[in-house]
Design a protein around this motif. Structure first.
Motif, PDB file in Angstrom:
ATOM      1  N   SER A   1      13.732  11.088  -0.860  1.00  0.00           N
ATOM      2  CA  SER A   1      12.518  10.457   0.093  1.00  0.00           C
ATOM      3  C   SER A   1      12.489   9.340  -0.304  1.00  0.00           C
ATOM      4  CB  SER A   1      10.800  11.337  -1.166  1.00  0.00           C
ATOM      5  OG  SER A   1      10.876  10.284  -1.972  1.00  0.00           O
ATOM      6  N   PRO A   2      11.760   8.398   0.394  1.00  0.00           N
ATOM      7  CA  PRO A   2      11.429   7.165   0.115  1.00  0.00           C
ATOM      8  C   PRO A   2      11.302   6.126  -1.300  1.00  0.00           C
ATOM      9  CG  PRO A   2      10.308   7.899   1.943  1.00  0.00           C
ATOM     10  CD  PRO A   2      10.761   8.936   1.358  1.00  0.00           C
ATOM     11  N   LEU A   3      11.497   6.852  -1.717  1.00  0.00           N
ATOM     12  CA  LEU A   3      10.935   6.564  -3.675  1.00  0.00           C
ATOM     13  C   LEU A   3      11.580   5.402  -4.331  1.00  0.00           C
ATOM     14  CD1 LEU A   3       8.297   7.312  -5.524  1.00  0.00           C
ATOM     15  CD2 LEU A   3      10.640   8.737  -6.297  1.00  0.00           C
ATOM     16  N   ARG A   4      11.448   4.170  -4.334  1.00  0.00           N
ATOM     17  CA  ARG A   4      12.248   2.888  -4.781  1.00  0.00           C
ATOM     18  C   ARG A   4      12.212   3.664  -5.837  1.00  0.00           C
ATOM     19  NH1 ARG A   4      10.783   3.231   0.269  1.00  0.00           N
ATOM     20  NH2 ARG A   4      10.914   0.692   1.217  1.00  0.00           N
ATOM     21  N   PRO A   5      13.994   3.194  -6.385  1.00  0.00           N
ATOM     22  CA  PRO A   5      14.246   3.511  -8.209  1.00  0.00           C
ATOM     23  C   PRO A   5      12.301   2.329  -8.696  1.00  0.00           C
ATOM     24  CG  PRO A   5      15.814   3.316  -7.192  1.00  0.00           C
ATOM     25  CD  PRO A   5      15.205   2.301  -6.168  1.00  0.00           C
TER      26      PRO A   5
ATOM     27  N   ARG B   1       0.830  -1.365   0.205  1.00  0.00           N
ATOM     28  CA  ARG B   1      -0.258  -0.432  -0.020  1.00  0.00           C
ATOM     29  C   ARG B   1       0.815   1.167  -0.063  1.00  0.00           C
ATOM     30  NH1 ARG B   1      -1.771   3.984   2.735  1.00  0.00           N
ATOM     31  NH2 ARG B   1      -0.212   3.371   4.689  1.00  0.00           N
ATOM     32  N   ALA B   2       1.986   1.362   0.694  1.00  0.00           N
ATOM     33  CA  ALA B   2       2.627   2.402   0.895  1.00  0.00           C
ATOM     34  C   ALA B   2       3.702   2.208  -0.557  1.00  0.00           C
ATOM     35  CB  ALA B   2       3.724   2.040   1.666  1.00  0.00           C
TER      36      ALA B   2
ATOM     37  N   ARG C   1       1.177   3.822  -2.807  1.00  0.00           N
ATOM     38  CA  ARG C   1       1.020   5.884  -2.198  1.00  0.00           C
ATOM     39  C   ARG C   1       2.076   6.186  -2.812  1.00  0.00           C
ATOM     40  NH1 ARG C   1       0.257   8.038   3.338  1.00  0.00           N
ATOM     41  NH2 ARG C   1      -1.143  10.384   2.218  1.00  0.00           N
ATOM     42  N   ARG C   2       3.527   5.542  -2.806  1.00  0.00           N
ATOM     43  CA  ARG C   2       4.368   6.871  -3.020  1.00  0.00           C
ATOM     44  C   ARG C   2       4.584   6.644  -4.875  1.00  0.00           C
ATOM     45  NH1 ARG C   2       7.263   4.100   0.930  1.00  0.00           N
ATOM     46  NH2 ARG C   2       7.584   2.027  -0.289  1.00  0.00           N
TER      47      ARG C   2
ATOM     48  N   TRP D   1       1.743   7.370  -6.383  1.00  0.00           N
ATOM     49  CA  TRP D   1       0.489   7.853  -6.225  1.00  0.00           C
ATOM     50  C   TRP D   1       1.649   9.575  -6.641  1.00  0.00           C
ATOM     51  CZ3 TRP D   1      -2.854   9.719  -8.578  1.00  0.00           C
ATOM     52  CH2 TRP D   1      -3.974  10.911  -7.856  1.00  0.00           C
ATOM     53  N   GLY D   2       1.793   9.264  -5.809  1.00  0.00           N
ATOM     54  CA  GLY D   2       3.022  10.651  -5.400  1.00  0.00           C
ATOM     55  C   GLY D   2       3.602  11.013  -5.718  1.00  0.00           C
ATOM     56  N   LEU D   3       4.453  10.528  -6.936  1.00  0.00           N
ATOM     57  CA  LEU D   3       4.964  11.067  -7.845  1.00  0.00           C
ATOM     58  C   LEU D   3       3.377  11.282  -8.938  1.00  0.00           C
ATOM     59  CD1 LEU D   3       7.709  11.237  -8.774  1.00  0.00           C
ATOM     60  CD2 LEU D   3       7.592   9.415 -10.121  1.00  0.00           C
TER      61      LEU D   3
END
Lengths: 255, 266
Positions: free
Chosen positions: B98-102, B2-3, B6-7, B9-11
């Motif tokens: 940020s915690p956004l993974r590649p 889910r997290a 959401r990341r 979706w944030g982008l």
């Protein structure tokens, strides 16, 4: 059990070809402390911060942030920390509220709307929430950048010259706000700054960097006493110019 | 999970907010596909007139080629330009700390590329039907598979382009617009693969789009689904995605070692 420190850097080194940008940096930033990272241009502060953030891979050495090894587990650490710098912009065409919503999503902040409302209230952003970030004054941009940096309630905050280009009044407001926030939240802060008065006011401990190394450290008062100076600015100049207090007095009297 | 969603979706939200605020950006997405369709539409109408056959199959092949090739082009550009937007707005530093993974970054870029492609291509498809009576979907549901195969190829090429931007910085930006045009002669958009000299046929065989267009011609002229070309298209897509995905990942890590992530917009 003692919690892991906010930052533990061990022998942190960054080499670009023949240039040694950071040379064997070791320090431990305890939880809840505010430390300053000082040094002239090219001393290695930005490189150090980039390595602490995982943006840059060290050539040697190791960093753990909040107990997470940045080489193996950086995303777990990044979710619990944040960063603000006037040199990294937020998208100019998005409104302040949209920008904060983007980062609330990226940091998976629960009840994002409530958190943004809290930050808007605390940092006096309510009147500018719908304005594009690119149309804000320097002071407003700094407050928005701080709101972005606090959106995930970080346990560690890295601030790179947070009051650069601000007028004295706004700069003082930001410093007061950071003091209050740190006291209330218990968040650890590592502050890189060229404003010595700011560092004296906010930081309990200062790392003095030169040519990629920590050349001295201590509380601002201890450093001033050790160098025989009244303030951190003179200590900074002594270190930057390789001069002693006595030498400086001679230089000043003959000038 | 889910997290992670959401990341992503944030982008996407960041870029959708940009389009919500700027109708010229939306218009620009539609501009080139419609322009291409109009030019080729008139060419095919002219050719059809010469043949005294307004329902010429050749007309359908040309227009179908134009519209489907736009799917690959817009998917590749949508991915690469969405990444470039982060560089231009000097926001990449915030994104990468940020915690956004590649992998989530890539998923967000693919999502935005899909949305940009649909906004750009679907109006051109509708206009082709309204102006020239050419219905792309008359090929049947297989057209969705053609869309998918070309989208995947566009993303794969974009991964390579983004890797080049990570390595060479702003100097590699023009690749975002130009690189896929260079593949057009070998993609056999407007002519059968057999038209190419034998040596170049080998090159074309390795390009997923060439198989899609062979399949499209089979659907339009013979009304059949060519399973071989469809399978080759998706197989090659997978291979391209794997190889270029690894190139992207390697360049991302190389940029973290060299410090390029700090200076990429300069």
């Amino acid at each position: 059990m003692t919690p892991d420190p906010a930052i533990r850097a061990e022998g942190l080194t960054k080499r670009y070809g023949d240039t040694l940008a950071v040379d064997g940096l070791s320090f431990v930033l305890p939880r809840g402390a505010t430390w300053g990272l000082l040094g002239g241009n090219g001393a290695g502060k930005s490189t150090t911060i980039a390595m602490l953030l995982g943006l840059l891979v060290p050539s040697a050495g190791r960093v753990t942030v909040l107990g997470h090894d940045m080489a193996r587990d950086r995303f777990a650490a990044l979710a619990r920390m944040n960063f603000s710098s006037p040199y990294v912009a937020l998208p100019h065409r998005l409104s302040v509220a949209e920008n904060l919503r983007v980062y609330a999503h990226l940091y998976d902040v629960p009840r994002a709307g409530t958190r943004i409302a809290e930050l808007a209230e605390a940092l006096q952003l309510n009147e500018i929430l719908d304005r594009p970030a690119g149309q804000l004054s320097a002071g407003q941009k700094t407050r928005v950048a701080l709101a972005k940096a606090l959106v995930n309630r970080p346990e560690l905050l890295l601030l790179d010259e947070p009051t650069a280009s601000l007028d004295p009044d706004t700069g003082d407001w930001v410093r007061s706000w950071l003091e209050r926030y740190q006291a209330e939240s218990g968040c650890a802060i590592l502050l890189a700054s060229h404003n010595m008065a700011e560092v004296e006011r906010l930081c309990g401990h200062v790392l003095m960097m030169k040519r990629g190394r920590i050349v001295d450290q201590g509380s601002p008062a201890d450093l001033a006493a050790r160098f025989g100076r009244d303030n951190l600015e003179d200590v900074f100049l002594d270190i930057a110019r390789n001069r002693s207090a006595a030498g400086a007095k001679i230089g000043e009297s003959t000038a | 999970m889910r997290a992670s969603l959401r990341r992503v979706w944030g982008l996407c939200y960041r870029h959708l907010a940009l389009y919500r605020r700027s109708w010229p950006r939306l218009l620009e997405l539609m501009y080139w596909p419609i322009l291409q369709m109009l030019v080729w539409g008139f060419v095919t109408a002219y050719l059809a007139g010469l043949q005294q056959n307004t329902a010429s199959v050749a007309a359908g092949i040309l227009l179908g080629g134009v519209l489907l090739w736009e799917v690959a082009l817009r998917s590749q550009m949508g991915f690469a330009i969405t990444f470039l937007e982060e560089i231009w707005s000097r926001n990449l530093g915030h994104i990468f700390v940020s915690p956004l993974r590649p992998g989530e970054l890539v998923a967000g870029l693919m999502t935005m590329a899909t949305l940009r492609m649909l906004v750009g291509v679907l109006p051109a498809v509708a206009l082709a039907w309204a102006l020239y009576g050419f219905g792309l979907f008359r090929m049947g549901p297989v057209v969705v598979l053609f869309f998918a195969a070309l989208m995947l190829m566009g993303w794969a090429v974009a991964l390579g382009v983004t890797a080049m931007i990570l390595r060479h910085g702003a100097g590699a930006e023009p690749l975002a617009w130009s690189v896929l045009f260079g593949l057009t002669p070998f993609a056999c958009v407007f002519y059968p693969l057999s038209t190419l000299p034998v040596a170049l046929q080998w090159v074309a065989q390795a390009i997923p789009a060439a198989h899609v267009f062979e399949g499209m011609r089979a659907a339009l002229t013979e009304g059949r689904i060519d399973g071989y070309h469809l399978g080759m298209a998706f197989g090659l897509d997978l291979l391209w995605l794997l190889v270029l995905g690894r190139v992207f990942r390697a360049q991302f890590e190389a940029a973290r070692r060299s410090g390029a992530l700090l200076t990429i917009g300069e």
